[in-house]
Design a protein around this motif. Structure first.
Motif, short mmCIF file in Angstrom:
data_model
loop_
_atom_site.label_atom_id
_atom_site.label_comp_id
_atom_site.label_asym_id
_atom_site.label_seq_id
_atom_site.Cartn_x
_atom_site.Cartn_y
_atom_site.Cartn_z
N THR A 316 0.95 -1.27 -0.10
CA THR A 316 -0.09 -0.09 -0.04
C THR A 316 0.69 1.04 -0.06
O THR A 316 2.09 1.16 0.57
N PRO A 317 0.29 2.53 -0.68
CA PRO A 317 1.12 3.57 -0.54
C PRO A 317 1.69 4.04 0.86
O PRO A 317 2.57 4.60 0.86
N ASP A 318 0.67 4.00 1.57
CA ASP A 318 1.19 4.25 3.16
C ASP A 318 2.37 3.44 3.63
O ASP A 318 3.09 3.98 4.53
N GLU A 319 2.81 2.54 3.17
CA GLU A 319 3.99 1.43 3.49
C GLU A 319 4.95 1.83 2.53
O GLU A 319 6.13 0.99 2.75
N ARG A 320 4.95 2.67 1.84
CA ARG A 320 6.00 2.85 0.86
C ARG A 320 6.93 4.39 1.22
O ARG A 320 6.17 5.20 1.55
N GLY A 321 8.15 4.39 0.92
CA GLY A 321 8.96 5.37 0.88
C GLY A 321 8.91 6.08 -0.54
O GLY A 321 8.00 5.77 -1.24
N ALA A 322 10.07 6.51 -0.67
CA ALA A 322 10.12 7.28 -2.17
C ALA A 322 11.18 6.46 -2.92
O ALA A 322 11.55 7.02 -3.96
N HIS A 323 11.47 5.27 -2.76
CA HIS A 323 12.20 4.52 -3.84
C HIS A 323 11.76 3.14 -3.93
O HIS A 323 10.83 2.66 -3.12
N LEU A 324 12.07 2.24 -4.91
CA LEU A 324 11.76 0.83 -5.17
C LEU A 324 12.85 0.26 -5.36
O LEU A 324 13.71 0.67 -5.70
N ALA A 325 12.67 -1.04 -4.94
CA ALA A 325 13.94 -1.89 -5.03
C ALA A 325 13.57 -2.98 -6.45
O ALA A 325 12.73 -3.82 -6.26
N LEU A 326 14.64 -3.04 -7.35
CA LEU A 326 14.43 -3.91 -8.44
C LEU A 326 15.56 -5.03 -8.22
O LEU A 326 16.44 -4.98 -7.81
#
Length: 389
Positions: A316-326
């Motif tokens: 969910t967006p609430d559980e996300r920071g500003a990057h993602l991990a590939l």
């Protein structure tokens, strides 16, 4: 229309002329060069050429301290400036006494520069306890289940450095305080790109630094202390005195405010650029920045997944920071290839971190996804640039 109301990324992208030639998706590791940063360094060199340089430098340090306190909703007397978050963490923990309560609860997702400070406390009587998986993933529920009446300190990252999991600091802090524990938050991966207010977080200490989303240079960190006079740090220096300019080698006194945690002379270049970066951040609506980054991350995840890539993005967006991990076993090789093609990313073991900010555009995401598709084709026919490590 000012930067706080103008649409993103147009409101700020012009402040980063380097983005005309490169795609910068590495703010979780290092901020991109900006015209504000250039001007700050020019001002520093001009000040260096004139009498009174140290006075001008101290004004920059003071200004950075004030701006950071304002950013997180704190009083300036609750904020200290230090060289890096490892020293900031040490200053926060060194005044604790590990007697009746000995457990220091942290996570396998903690950044090593903080976690190693906690491990060093075992010589002082602390017992480090870990929550999360052996592979370095953690949830808020993991913390809530791990807090006990033996817990003296809870260390929680606002956003994890590898997978960008955003934790529910307030829930964890409430549970920790109910058990009688102190709470320290590492906000390095959140400050500047997520709205933060220490009263809403209910933390006792908060750490952050200037070299990433705060858009400055490495070499400066901040420590927030809710009740600074209740702790006396083990490490000190002349900036930690009631009157540093008394220059009395025979007297060791500590002010009641958070500058008691400060040590020696900070990095002057980092102080000047910290003011520049914080000034830029102050003119942004961070709620709008968060909406912008979350949209870009969702788009990137959808497109990369459609291309056959494996990405880790919290549900969910609430559980996300500003990057993602590939997920990428040859992360350093892919990063080197992308860098040679004008795209800067942030590799870690087995992952490529792709970071967004106010200046990130849809065309940046398109350029990244197109380049990764080309990389996959080329890597099937020949060895990629670099080596896995």
């Amino acid at each position: 229309m000012n930067a706080a109301t103008a649409p993103l990324p147009a409101a700020v992208r012009g402040r980063f002329p380097s983005l005309e030639q490169t795609t910068h998706l590495a703010a979780c590791s290092i901020a991109p060069r900006s015209s504000d940063m250039d001007q700050a360094l020019t001002t520093m060199l001009d000040d260096l050429a004139r009498p009174g340089f140290w006075g001008a430098a101290e004004e920059q340090v003071s200004d950075a301290r004030c701006r950071f306190a304002r950013l997180i909703g704190a009083e300036v007397d609750q904020a200290a400036i230090l060289p890096n978050v490892s020293i900031a963490a040490h200053q926060a923990v060194s005044g604790l006494r590990w007697r009746r309560r000995r457990d220091l609860l942290t996570t396998t997702a903690e950044f090593p520069g903080v976690a190693h400070v906690w491990l060093a406390q075992e010589k002082r009587g602390a017992r480090v306890r870990w929550c999360g998986t052996p592979t370095g993933r953690v949830t808020s529920a993991d913390y809530l289940h791990a807090i006990t009446t033996d817990t003296a300190l809870v260390s929680v990252p606002a956003v994890t450095h590898r997978d960008a999991t955003r934790l529910n600091i307030r829930r964890i802090a409430d549970a920790a305080h109910a058990a009688g524990a102190t709470v320290i938050v590492d906000a390095y991966q959140a400050a500047g790109v997520i709205p933060l207010h220490v009263d809403a977080l209910r933390c006792d200490y908060l750490l952050a630094g200037t070299g990433k989303y705060l858009l400055g240079l490495p070499g400066l960190a901040f420590l927030y202390a809710r009740h600074p006079k209740e702790s006396t740090p083990a490490l000190t220096g002349w900036f930690g005195r009631c009157d540093p300019h008394a220059l009395d080698p025979t007297r060791l006194d500590f002010p009641t405010h958070a500058r008691r945690f400060e040590t020696g002379t900070p990095s002057v270049a980092a102080a000047y650029t910290a003011v520049a970066g914080l000034s830029l951040i102050e003119n942004l609506n961070l709620a709008a920045v968060r909406t912008h980054t979350q949209r870009l991350l969702a788009c990137a995840a959808d497109r990369l997944t459609a291309q056959g890539e494996i990405v880790h993005l919290p549900p969910t967006p609430d559980e996300r920071g500003a990057h993602l991990a590939l997920i990428e076993p040859h992360a350093w090789a892919m990063a080197a290839w992308l860098d040679n093609h004008g795209i800067t990313v942030a590799p870690r073991r087995n992952v490529i971190r792709l970071a967004t900010h106010a200046y990130t555009s849809d065309s940046d995401i398109d350029a990244l996804c197109d380049a990764i598709a080309v990389y996959r084709v080329k890597s099937r026919t020949r060895t990629p640039i670099g080596a896995s490590r």
